[in-house]
Design a protein around this motif. Structure first.
Motif, PDB file in Angstrom:
ATOM      1  N   HIS A  80       0.900  -1.594  -0.172  1.00  0.00           N
ATOM      2  CA  HIS A  80       0.019   0.085  -0.141  1.00  0.00           C
ATOM      3  C   HIS A  80       0.693   1.273  -0.477  1.00  0.00           C
ATOM      4  O   HIS A  80       0.616   2.057  -1.045  1.00  0.00           O
ATOM      5  CB  HIS A  80      -1.234  -0.030   1.106  1.00  0.00           C
ATOM      6  N   ALA A  81       2.134   1.509   0.748  1.00  0.00           N
ATOM      7  CA  ALA A  81       2.479   2.477   0.883  1.00  0.00           C
ATOM      8  C   ALA A  81       3.600   2.401  -0.331  1.00  0.00           C
ATOM      9  O   ALA A  81       3.596   4.131  -0.950  1.00  0.00           O
ATOM     10  CB  ALA A  81       4.184   2.353   1.944  1.00  0.00           C
ATOM     11  N   VAL A  82       3.975   1.429  -1.642  1.00  0.00           N
ATOM     12  CA  VAL A  82       4.427   1.325  -2.730  1.00  0.00           C
ATOM     13  C   VAL A  82       3.252   2.209  -3.633  1.00  0.00           C
ATOM     14  O   VAL A  82       3.727   3.409  -4.282  1.00  0.00           O
ATOM     15  CB  VAL A  82       4.799   0.745  -3.223  1.00  0.00           C
ATOM     16  N   THR A  83       2.993   2.117  -2.974  1.00  0.00           N
ATOM     17  CA  THR A  83       1.105   2.434  -4.014  1.00  0.00           C
ATOM     18  C   THR A  83       0.601   3.579  -4.110  1.00  0.00           C
ATOM     19  O   THR A  83       0.989   4.300  -5.331  1.00  0.00           O
ATOM     20  CB  THR A  83      -0.101   1.270  -3.849  1.00  0.00           C
ATOM     21  N   ALA A  84       0.551   4.079  -2.472  1.00  0.00           N
ATOM     22  CA  ALA A  84       0.468   5.777  -2.486  1.00  0.00           C
ATOM     23  C   ALA A  84       1.786   6.203  -2.974  1.00  0.00           C
ATOM     24  O   ALA A  84       0.908   7.584  -3.194  1.00  0.00           O
ATOM     25  CB  ALA A  84       0.865   5.104  -0.977  1.00  0.00           C
ATOM     26  N   GLU A  85       2.644   5.995  -3.019  1.00  0.00           N
ATOM     27  CA  GLU A  85       3.848   6.722  -2.902  1.00  0.00           C
ATOM     28  C   GLU A  85       4.013   7.427  -5.068  1.00  0.00           C
ATOM     29  O   GLU A  85       4.220   8.014  -5.199  1.00  0.00           O
ATOM     30  CB  GLU A  85       5.263   6.762  -2.771  1.00  0.00           C
ATOM     31  N   CYS A  86       3.894   5.603  -5.926  1.00  0.00           N
ATOM     32  CA  CYS A  86       3.763   5.626  -6.954  1.00  0.00           C
ATOM     33  C   CYS A  86       3.526   7.128  -7.363  1.00  0.00           C
ATOM     34  O   CYS A  86       3.752   7.678  -8.921  1.00  0.00           O
ATOM     35  CB  CYS A  86       4.094   4.212  -7.697  1.00  0.00           C
ATOM     36  N   ALA A  87       2.247   7.509  -7.861  1.00  0.00           N
ATOM     37  CA  ALA A  87       1.629   8.205  -8.243  1.00  0.00           C
ATOM     38  C   ALA A  87       1.988   9.671  -8.538  1.00  0.00           C
ATOM     39  O   ALA A  87       2.407  10.037  -9.728  1.00  0.00           O
ATOM     40  CB  ALA A  87      -0.208   8.148  -8.498  1.00  0.00           C
ATOM     41  N   PRO A  88       1.949   9.930  -7.256  1.00  0.00           N
ATOM     42  CA  PRO A  88       2.541  11.236  -6.750  1.00  0.00           C
ATOM     43  C   PRO A  88       3.817  11.666  -7.510  1.00  0.00           C
ATOM     44  O   PRO A  88       4.874  12.489  -8.224  1.00  0.00           O
ATOM     45  CB  PRO A  88       1.709  11.877  -5.711  1.00  0.00           C
ATOM     46  N   LEU A  89       4.909  10.675  -7.122  1.00  0.00           N
ATOM     47  CA  LEU A  89       6.632  10.946  -7.603  1.00  0.00           C
ATOM     48  C   LEU A  89       6.387  10.778  -9.278  1.00  0.00           C
ATOM     49  O   LEU A  89       7.133  10.812 -10.344  1.00  0.00           O
ATOM     50  CB  LEU A  89       6.697   9.230  -7.268  1.00  0.00           C
ATOM     51  N   LEU A  90       5.682   9.798  -9.925  1.00  0.00           N
ATOM     52  CA  LEU A  90       5.849   9.952 -11.093  1.00  0.00           C
ATOM     53  C   LEU A  90       5.145  11.279 -11.426  1.00  0.00           C
ATOM     54  O   LEU A  90       5.638  11.267 -12.612  1.00  0.00           O
ATOM     55  CB  LEU A  90       5.373   8.489 -11.594  1.00  0.00           C
ATOM     56  N   ALA A  91       4.014  11.486 -11.011  1.00  0.00           N
ATOM     57  CA  ALA A  91       3.768  12.914 -12.157  1.00  0.00           C
ATOM     58  C   ALA A  91       4.536  14.080 -12.162  1.00  0.00           C
ATOM     59  O   ALA A  91       5.214  15.302 -12.745  1.00  0.00           O
ATOM     60  CB  ALA A  91       2.616  12.949 -11.240  1.00  0.00           C
ATOM     61  N   ARG A  92       5.767  13.961 -10.680  1.00  0.00           N
ATOM     62  CA  ARG A  92       6.849  14.891 -10.933  1.00  0.00           C
ATOM     63  C   ARG A  92       7.643  14.003 -11.656  1.00  0.00           C
ATOM     64  O   ARG A  92       8.048  15.520 -12.212  1.00  0.00           O
ATOM     65  CB  ARG A  92       7.230  14.349  -9.215  1.00  0.00           C
ATOM     66  N   LEU A  93       8.099  13.261 -11.971  1.00  0.00           N
ATOM     67  CA  LEU A  93       9.086  12.700 -12.581  1.00  0.00           C
ATOM     68  C   LEU A  93       8.356  12.905 -13.951  1.00  0.00           C
ATOM     69  O   LEU A  93       9.572  13.740 -14.684  1.00  0.00           O
ATOM     70  CB  LEU A  93       9.299  10.972 -13.082  1.00  0.00           C
ATOM     71  N   ARG A  94       7.670  12.869 -14.161  1.00  0.00           N
ATOM     72  CA  ARG A  94       6.834  13.622 -15.424  1.00  0.00           C
ATOM     73  C   ARG A  94       6.994  14.579 -15.869  1.00  0.00           C
ATOM     74  O   ARG A  94       6.430  15.339 -17.244  1.00  0.00           O
ATOM     75  CB  ARG A  94       5.801  12.528 -15.772  1.00  0.00           C
ATOM     76  N   GLY A  95       7.214  15.730 -14.666  1.00  0.00           N
ATOM     77  CA  GLY A  95       6.622  16.663 -15.428  1.00  0.00           C
ATOM     78  C   GLY A  95       5.513  17.174 -15.575  1.00  0.00           C
ATOM     79  O   GLY A  95       4.597  18.659 -15.904  1.00  0.00           O
ATOM     80  N   THR A  96       4.461  16.734 -14.907  1.00  0.00           N
ATOM     81  CA  THR A  96       3.360  16.602 -14.500  1.00  0.00           C
ATOM     82  C   THR A  96       2.813  17.466 -13.283  1.00  0.00           C
ATOM     83  O   THR A  96       1.307  17.476 -13.509  1.00  0.00           O
ATOM     84  CB  THR A  96       2.113  16.030 -15.774  1.00  0.00           C
ATOM     85  N   THR A  97       3.138  17.758 -12.600  1.00  0.00           N
ATOM     86  CA  THR A  97       2.492  18.188 -11.589  1.00  0.00           C
ATOM     87  C   THR A  97       3.265  20.566 -11.149  1.00  0.00           C
ATOM     88  O   THR A  97       4.138  20.367 -11.552  1.00  0.00           O
ATOM     89  CB  THR A  97       3.093  17.590  -9.772  1.00  0.00           C
TER      90      THR A  97
END
Length: 97
Positions: A80-97
């Motif tokens: 659950h922790a990993v799942t919760a972390e992945c979406a915001p991290l991916l948005a940041r890494l992709r420059g979409t936040t």
């Protein structure tokens, strides 16, 4: 191994539910995307000759890869922790936040 021995011999019953297994697969997919996003950023940093950034990104990518390799369906809290972390991290890494 003789012809009569099963390759499944000695395997114990799973200790996790179908829901745990599904959550685990979702977490693994998210982690794969994170590792891939780091690959793109590392390539960009290397192309720009930004060695420090490339090294920092590589270290973070390795941390995620190691975390992925250690994840198990039985560790529901970490899944659950990993799942919760992945979406915001991916948005940041992709420059979409």
């Amino acid at each position: 191994m003789t012809e009569r021995e099963s390759i499944l011999q000695g395997i114990q019953a799973a200790t996790w539910s179908f829901e745990d297994a599904t959550a685990y697969e979702v977490a693994l997919d998210g982690m794969d995307f994170v590792v891939g996003a780091f690959s793109r950023l590392i390539s960009e940093a290397e192309a720009a000759n930004d060695t420090d950034r490339a090294e920092a990104l590589t270290a973070e990518q390795r941390r995620w890869a190691s975390r992925r390799d250690g994840l198990t369906p039985a560790d529901r809290a970490e899944v659950h922790a990993v799942t919760a972390e992945c979406a915001p991290l991916l948005a940041r890494l992709r420059g979409t936040t």
